[in-house]
Design an enzyme around this catalytic site. Sequence first.
Site, mmCIF file in Angstrom:
data_model
loop_
_atom_site.group_PDB
_atom_site.id
_atom_site.type_symbol
_atom_site.label_atom_id
_atom_site.label_comp_id
_atom_site.label_asym_id
_atom_site.label_seq_id
_atom_site.Cartn_x
_atom_site.Cartn_y
_atom_site.Cartn_z
ATOM 1 N N HIS A 72 17.911 39.825 -19.138
ATOM 2 C CA HIS A 72 18.956 40.803 -19.441
ATOM 3 C C HIS A 72 20.182 40.163 -20.096
ATOM 4 O O HIS A 72 21.007 40.871 -20.682
ATOM 5 C CB HIS A 72 19.365 41.582 -18.182
ATOM 6 C CG HIS A 72 20.207 40.821 -17.215
ATOM 7 N ND1 HIS A 72 19.696 40.213 -16.086
ATOM 8 C CD2 HIS A 72 21.542 40.569 -17.183
ATOM 9 C CE1 HIS A 72 20.677 39.644 -15.411
ATOM 10 N NE2 HIS A 72 21.807 39.834 -16.059
ATOM 11 N N ASP B 133 12.582 39.297 -15.183
ATOM 12 C CA ASP B 133 13.934 39.082 -15.703
ATOM 13 C C ASP B 133 14.204 37.612 -15.988
ATOM 14 O O ASP B 133 15.235 37.065 -15.591
ATOM 15 C CB ASP B 133 14.988 39.642 -14.752
ATOM 16 C CG ASP B 133 16.351 39.788 -15.429
ATOM 17 O OD1 ASP B 133 16.397 39.757 -16.667
ATOM 18 O OD2 ASP B 133 17.365 39.899 -14.717
ATOM 19 N N SER C 266 24.931 35.403 -14.233
ATOM 20 C CA SER C 266 23.502 35.625 -14.433
ATOM 21 C C SER C 266 22.882 34.523 -15.285
ATOM 22 O O SER C 266 23.397 34.190 -16.356
ATOM 23 C CB SER C 266 23.268 36.978 -15.104
ATOM 24 O OG SER C 266 23.610 38.036 -14.251
#
Length: 394
Positions: free
Chosen positions: A132, A162, A236
């Site tokens: 993402h 992911d 992230s």
Amino acid sequence: MSKQSFVHSILVPGLVGLSVALLILLLAPQWVTPEANPVSAPTAAVEAAATSTPEVAPTLITSYADAVELAAPSVVNIYTSKVIKRKLHPLFDDPLFQRLFGANPEPSERVQSSLGSGVIMSADGYIMTNNHVIKDADQIVVALHDGREANATLVGSDPEADLALLKIELNQLPAIVIADDKPLRVGDIVMAIGNPFGVGQTVTQGIVSATGRNRLGLNTYEDYIQTDAAINPGNSGGALINAYGKLVGINTAIFSQSGGSEGIGFAIPVKVAQRALTDIAKHGTTIRGWLGIEVQEATPRLLDALGLPQALKGLIVTNLYDGGPALAAGLQVGDIIININGVDANDAHTAMNQIAALHPGDSIRIRYMRNGKSAETTAIAGQRKPQAEPTSQK
């Protein structure tokens, strides 16, 4: 009495008494030396205990600077940009409309930027991050801890977990040190390194709150490390390290009602990231085992509806995929799978991850119940495809 007789009468008894006292001290000193108090005298056991080394208590760690110093150079900042095209009404392109009302003052395109983090996994430039972070990006720029920057190429991705793999062309890249296979335990110290909110590389510290977290609805395949180390937007793809500075996970998501860290963050275990790196570098995506089956957990309510014993535990087969390994192995809708490769099949997500961890061609030993009788079969794992149409066996 004469003076001489008086001296003789005094000295002779004195000398005799002194001589006797000396003999007593030499031959029987215990007669004049008091016994040692047995209460105050240390026994052999007490003396041994006093001289023995006590059990070493856990060392109080006052700094994790060495761990951070080892890992921080391997964590990078990732900046992405993509061009967003605005859909305009066709009238805006009409010459008459433009002559009357002028050209549209707003541009039809705009550049959207975002940021994240990544981890240098190898000295030849492979960087792991979240899918993402780089999804649909037109440009990916990687900024290193030492100040260098480089454009990155997307090697491939695994949207279902992911994860994404990038490649940069720079020399002397500091690869992260991978933690050993020792399982993480709840309570282990961990630290999250990344670029939250774009403020620059930041380290936060906490503990492992749980392992094996799933059913979160974040991705198809979930097997997360949960931690209370603060993870915020921009973290992230960054590193979750242990107290020795070794990589244990890739920071991925947070559970938050405010948008910021609330003490519940999730990271993908490093073993999952390593497998993804190998598969993506070779195939462009992660290669997973596939059984071609849909199941439902045997809950008491479902067992009661089917008239089956409440004590039965397993996964009820609800559908089979056309051409799938399960169908070829002879499984049928209504069978109750109770064991897969020696592991009790009580949880659908755990079983799905177990099958996905296999490689195409691996054997899958399945023990199941049919019509109240136990049976076994062996299926050969296939390769999971993103889209597969089930053939209903209902």
